[in-house]
Structures are given as C-alpha cells and as structure tokens.
Design an enzyme around this catalytic site. Structure first.
Site, short mmCIF file in Angstrom:
data_model
loop_
_atom_site.label_atom_id
_atom_site.label_comp_id
_atom_site.label_asym_id
_atom_site.label_seq_id
_atom_site.Cartn_x
_atom_site.Cartn_y
_atom_site.Cartn_z
N HIS A 72 -7.54 -5.54 0.73
CA HIS A 72 -6.33 -4.74 0.90
C HIS A 72 -5.42 -5.25 2.00
O HIS A 72 -4.20 -5.11 1.92
CB HIS A 72 -6.75 -3.29 1.19
CG HIS A 72 -5.65 -2.30 0.99
ND1 HIS A 72 -5.15 -2.00 -0.27
CD2 HIS A 72 -4.93 -1.54 1.85
CE1 HIS A 72 -4.18 -1.08 -0.16
NE2 HIS A 72 -4.03 -0.79 1.12
N SER A 86 0.83 -1.21 0.00
CA SER A 86 0.00 0.00 0.00
C SER A 86 0.86 1.26 0.00
O SER A 86 1.67 1.45 -0.90
CB SER A 86 -0.94 -0.06 1.20
OG SER A 86 -1.88 0.96 1.14
N ASP A 142 -10.13 -5.59 -3.38
CA ASP A 142 -9.46 -4.50 -2.67
C ASP A 142 -10.21 -3.20 -2.92
O ASP A 142 -10.30 -2.74 -4.06
CB ASP A 142 -8.01 -4.40 -3.18
CG ASP A 142 -7.15 -3.47 -2.34
OD1 ASP A 142 -7.72 -2.54 -1.72
OD2 ASP A 142 -5.93 -3.66 -2.32
#
Ligand code: NAG
Ligand code: NAG
Length: 389
Positions: free
Chosen positions: A363, A159, A332
C-alpha cells in the site's frame, strides 16, 4: 497475528518517559522542495464550513495542473519525502505544474475561521472522509483552477486521496467536469476483504472508538497524545523500527521490507502519521463492517435526522463519470485486490486498470517505495501521456 499482538503489547509497555526531541529532524513541504532547488508557493483556501487548508504549488508550465492528494494520516510531505525520486519532485523536474493538497486537521490545514482544534475539539474533529470529499476537495480544485486559469485538472490520489474523489463525484457530480483524469493509486471505496490484523482491529473497533470518545480523544495521531506516543516509541533506535515497521506498517500495508528500509523509517516517523479524526477511523470501520461504501452511520434515529432514512446514504459510484486509471499492488493489504475489483466493476469510466508489476507491491510503495521510479512511474507517465490532455 500472534507476533503482531506481541508487538502491540511490547509497544504499549515501551511508552515510557520522554527523552526524544520529537520535533528534531522534521522538515516541512517548503523545506523538502527547497532541498531540490524548487520554491514551493503556499496558498490558503477556506472551505464552505470554515476550515483553512494549506495548499502547495511547485510551479511548472507543462500540460494541465496536476493535483496530488495524500492518503489517511498523511500530508503533502509524502510526495517529497523520498528525495529526488519522489513523485512531486519528479513531476516538477519534468516541468509539470504540481499542486499538493492537504486535508483538514493535518499540520498544514489545522486552522479554522471560528474553531480551535484543541479548545473546540469535539466540534472541530467532527468530520470524516465525507467532509474531506464534500468540502475540502472541491475547495482545493477550485483554488487550483482559479490560480492557474485552467478549466480542468489532472489528479493523482493515493488511498483515501482517491476515496474523496468518489465521494465528491457522487455528491457534487458537476465536479466531474473539472477533472480530466484521476490516477487512482491503491484506491479505497470498499474494505470488505481486508485480512488480519486490520480486519481484527475493525471487528473490535466499536469498543476502541467508544474508549477514545470517553477519553475525549477526538484527534488521532499528529500532535495528539496518540501521535506523541507513536513517535516516542517508533523513533527509538532499532526497537522502534522493529516494533513499528513489523508491528504496524507492514501488517497493515503489506510486506515489502526492502522498499521501506531502516533509515527511511526514522525520517518518515518525524513526518508521519499526521492527525485525523477518530470519527474518520470510525467511518472507515463502518464501510468495512457494513460492506458498503456509504456515508457515516449515526444509527437509526440519527440517520433519520441526518439523511431522512433509517440507513445512511450510499455513495453512488456510477456518478464518478470522470476518467479513472487504477493502479494497484498485489501485496496491498489495505486496498486488497478483491476490494479494488469491486470498485473497478462499480466505476463507469475506467480508462486503464493495471496491477503494478513489482513483487510484494504494497500500500505504501506508491508514495514511499525506495525504487518506485523504476516500477511505478512508467505506468504514471504512460497514463499521463495517453489521457492527460
Ligand atoms: C517551513 O519551515 C520554515 C522554517 O522553519 C518556516 O519558515 C516556514 O514558515 C514553514 N512553512 C510551512 C508552510 O510550514
Ligand atoms: C538523485 O540523486 C542521486 C544522488 O545525488 C543521484 O545519483 C541520482 O541520479 C538522482 N536521481 C534522479 C532521478 O535525479
């Protein structure tokens, strides 16, 4: 959307008198590693602008050193928190030399040569992923290279832990040479296709952020009032799980309920979320609203002062010439498939692009998935074998 709003309302109402010992059950990176018979070495590195970062090494001898970079409001703990199937432990057990970074402001990286995070809050927390990429990441990479004598690292980012590589490569392209491979898990550079509730929050974020600034809440989560309130609510038996998993984690990250789990929620919430700055959240909200991967927008006059142009500078993704392998998840809700495709089209040196073959891959499965060793690690090991040295 409606249930989320109801959850937030109940959540706000539930913030009540404190009875929990919030520190109870917390374990740090060293302690997690020790539970698996691994002695983590801690290093400190000082960035050019004075932040002191805590970096951990799980020593090994196989291949190039591997640097793991955590995401937003996360820390090095995230790579160890799933016990013996955690990525950090797994790589260390396979003999890799594993390095765990920590970005400024989190529990391991709160020190500064001059500033105090509480007393000098307005100055200390005046940063976003821009500074994480421009200062923290190169200092971390250079420390790893210095301590190992290697000339390149392999990196795995999650991320925001990928965003900072794109910032670094665009502003200091000479660092491309130092990264042999970046495995970009759930990568974030664009946020224009996020859906409710995140898109709704982003829409109203200017008001929320101004509210936070008026209250001088420059630090978000972690040890701050917001962090204490979060843990106070989310650690309550049963209701804490329902409110925070279904009211926050799943709506933002995507629904993969089985891979998260009730017990894990209570363990995780001792460790997460760590601190970040209000400015960082504002910067991500700008990226989403302005539909461009750009530096912080200070407004016309501010931008002229900082960048010499009325608009903030765009990070040039074409300058990420290091090899990048992208792994993304179909469910996600943060690094949405459409946004990841935009990134894929913008990067010049993609060596692999894979949608992880797991239903509901969200995610946070990349770091917290209960059985991620089954569906995720074959991709990671395959990429390391093919491109890792
Ligand atoms: C981790 O916790 C142990 C035990 O409380 C402590 O001695 C050690 O200094 C801590 N390490 C870090 C890096 O926080
Ligand atoms: C992890 O630990 C559990 C319980 O001790 C064990 O059954 C399992 O085989 C271990 N898995 C790995 C990958 O080491």
């Amino acid at each position: 959307m409606y249930t989320t709003l109801v959850s937030y309302t109940i959540l706000a109402v539930t913030v009540s008198s404190g009875t929990l010992n919030l520190d109870q059950g917390y374990r740090n990176t060293t302690e997690f590693a020790a539970e698996h018979g691994i002695t983590a070495k801690e290093y400190k590195v000082v960035t050019k602008d004075g932040y002191i970062l805590g970096i951990f090494n799980l020593p090994g001898t196989r291949g190039l050193p591997i640097l793991l970079m955590h995401g937003l409001t996360d820390s090095s703990d995230t790579w160890l928190i799933r016990g013996n199937i955690s990525l950090g432990i797994t790589l260390a057990n396979l003999g890799y030399d594993v390095w765990l970074g920590n970005l400024r402001g989190n529990k391991y990286s709160r020190e500064h040569t001059r500033l105090d995070p509480e007393r000098d809050a307005a100055v200390y927390w005046d940063f976003s992923f821009h500074e994480n990429g421009y200062y923290d990441l190169p200092a971390t990479i250079d420390l790893v290279l210095e301590k190992t004598g290697a000339s390149q690292i392999n990196a795995i980012g999650h991320s925001q832990g990928t965003t900072i590589f794109f910032v670094l490569a665009s502003l200091r392209p000479e660092y491309n040479e130092k990264v042999n491979l970046l495995v970009a898990m759930a990568p974030v550079a664009f946020l224009q296709y996020v859906t409710p509730p995140l898109s709704t929050i982003i829409k109203v974020s200017p008001e929320l952020i101004n509210f936070g600034k008026r209250l001088k809440q420059y630090e978000i989560f972690g040890e701050s009032i917001t962090g204490k309130a979060y843990r106070e609510v989310c650690l309550k038996p049963t209701i804490g799980y329902l409110l925070c998993a279904y009211g926050y984690i799943f709506p933002v990250a995507g629904y993969d309920v089985k891979e998260y789990g009730y017990k894990f929620h209570y363990m995780l919430t001792r460790q997460f979320p760590m601190s970040t700055s209000l400015k960082n959240l504002e910067h991500f909200a700008q990226v989403s609203r302005r539909r461009s991967f750009s530096a912080f927008d200070y407004g016309r006059i501010g931008n002229l002062k900082v960048y010499g142009t009325p608009s903030p500078l765009n990070y040039d993704l074409k300058k990420t010439t290091m090899p990048v392998a992208i792994l993304c998840g179909e469910s996600d809700k943060l690094a949405t498939f459409k946004d990841v495709l935009l990134l894929k089209d913008a990067l010049p040196n993609i060596v692999q692009f894979s949608v992880v073959d797991h239903n509901h891959m969200n995610h946070v499965d990349f770091t917290w998935g209960k059985t991620m060793d089954k569906y995720l690690y074959p991709y990671i090991f395959g990429i390391l074998d093919r491109f890792g040295n």
